[in-house]
Design an enzyme around this catalytic site. Structure first.
Site, PDB file in Angstrom:
ATOM      1  N   LYS A  21      25.836  56.132 -43.894  1.00  0.00           N
ATOM      2  CA  LYS A  21      26.557  55.343 -42.482  1.00  0.00           C
ATOM      3  C   LYS A  21      26.119  55.863 -41.084  1.00  0.00           C
ATOM      4  O   LYS A  21      26.182  56.810 -40.885  1.00  0.00           O
ATOM      5  CB  LYS A  21      27.927  56.834 -43.186  1.00  0.00           C
ATOM      6  CG  LYS A  21      27.901  58.065 -43.367  1.00  0.00           C
ATOM      7  CD  LYS A  21      28.165  59.056 -41.884  1.00  0.00           C
ATOM      8  CE  LYS A  21      28.212  60.004 -42.145  1.00  0.00           C
ATOM      9  NZ  LYS A  21      28.121  60.376 -40.255  1.00  0.00           N
ATOM     10  N   ASP A 149      32.223  63.928 -45.740  1.00  0.00           N
ATOM     11  CA  ASP A 149      31.946  62.057 -45.735  1.00  0.00           C
ATOM     12  C   ASP A 149      31.849  61.976 -47.172  1.00  0.00           C
ATOM     13  O   ASP A 149      30.921  60.817 -47.204  1.00  0.00           O
ATOM     14  CB  ASP A 149      30.926  62.552 -44.396  1.00  0.00           C
ATOM     15  CG  ASP A 149      30.599  62.755 -43.419  1.00  0.00           C
ATOM     16  OD1 ASP A 149      31.086  62.547 -42.959  1.00  0.00           O
ATOM     17  OD2 ASP A 149      29.920  63.358 -42.612  1.00  0.00           O
TER      18      ASP A 149
END
Ligand code: C5P
Length: 314
Positions: A21, A149
């Protein structure tokens, strides 16, 4: 409780792919009671992937290889994928183990969530391999316990994260954004980067606003994502961790300038760094940036986003 049982050949090995990401926006607020910082972030999952193959085993083990430098990855119980598998086994009462083979395509300790992607992939892979059939909500709950995350690596796409970054709401996004990521050998530790941001703010507190206000994602970022407009997104990229990463690694300042000179719309430190992310107008511009950065001795990868979260591969 589930048991290992006789496995059919096609169930003997499960392959799951999970994305890295980039945070296209990351505002860091105050330190909360649990020691984490309150965040407002916009994540985009990108096409650098972690591939995890899970095979039934009596105990828990992991092996790691891949196109990125994997020497810094722990192969014992500190490995986040192993922790994810053990957590799922503990939660469901599964009594066997798993061997996890990881092919890393996301830079290690680079600020792109590679370890989080491994954990998300391990959860999905073990759930399928062991037939534990957790709901998405249950998997998201386990993911949040493994790291801030990890829920995003499970969900993928484009999302806004609040709280520790793990409270997700999907964000509308159109089109495809083209990125170049420049990796770096000298990985930065995420806790160290947050600590440096706290120290930086402490030193500068007479000059800048205190970090007390509730962080919020800039509406311009959400508009740009919704419109699929890289020029508008480039103008609104923001990462509060960038200044801290640059204090620890002053050479990142010049690297971002170099990528922008090579034709990127804008460059930014990815997450806690030291990977730098360059948003480009289109695939052709991204190719130019990647070639220019490679020619000056950097390791650079092209990728696009958004892409899906952790999923079983056929
Ligand atoms: O949750 P994760 O293990 O990814 O976080 C790594 C470290 O990053 C935490 O131990 C903490 O020091 C820092 N962090 C933080 N606030 C957040 C997310 C991470 O301070 N919202």
């Amino acid at each position: 409780m589930s048991t290992a049982g006789p496995l059919l050949p096609d169930a003997a090995r499960v392959h799951v792919r999970a994305p890295g990401k980039v945070n296209v926006f990351l505002e860091v607020g105050r330190v909360m009671d649990d020691g984490y910082h309150e965040l407002a972030t916009a994540f985009q999952a990108v096409s650098l992937y972690e591939d995890v193959w899970a095979t039934a085993s009596d105990d828990f083990s992991v092996s790691v290889h891949g196109p990125v430098d994997t020497s810094g990855v722990p192969l014992d119980d500190r490995n986040l994928a192993v922790r994810a598998a053990r957590l799922l086994a503990g939660k469901t009462g599964y009594e066997g183990g798993v061997h996890l083979e990881i092919r890393k395509g996301v830079p290690v300790a680079g600020g792109m969530g590679g370890g989080s992607a491994d954990a998300a992939a391990a959860l999905v892979a073990c759930d399928a391999l062991w037939d534990t059939r957790l709901t998405t909500t249950q998997l998201q709950g386990l993911a949040a316990r493994l790291g801030a995350d990890v829920p995003f690596a499970l969900q993928g796409g484009t999302a806004v994260g609040t709280g520790r970054g793990d409270e997700l709401s999907p964000a509308l996004a159109r089109g495809r954004f083209e990125w170049v990521f420049v990796t770096d050998d000298g990985g930065l530790s995420t806790p160290q980067v947050y600590a440096e941001l706290d120290a930086h703010r402490e030193r500068a507190q007479t000059d800048i606003a205190p970090a007390a206000r509730q962080p919020v994602v800039d509406p311009d970022v959400l508009h740009a994502l919704r419109a699929g407009d890289p020029i508008r997104l480039a103008a609104s990229l923001r990462n509060d961790l960038q200044v801290a990463a640059q204090n620890l690694r002053p050479d990142l300042v010049a690297r971002i300038e170099e990528g922008e000179r090579a034709g990127a719309l804008a460059g930014i430190v990815s997450g806690s760094g030291p990977t730098t992310a360059f948003l480009c107008a289109d695939a052709e511009a991204a190719l130019d940036v990647r070639v220019a950065m490679s020619a000056s001795g950097h390791v650079a990868f092209s990728a696009h986003g958004p892409v899906p979260g952790a999923r079983v591969m056929p």
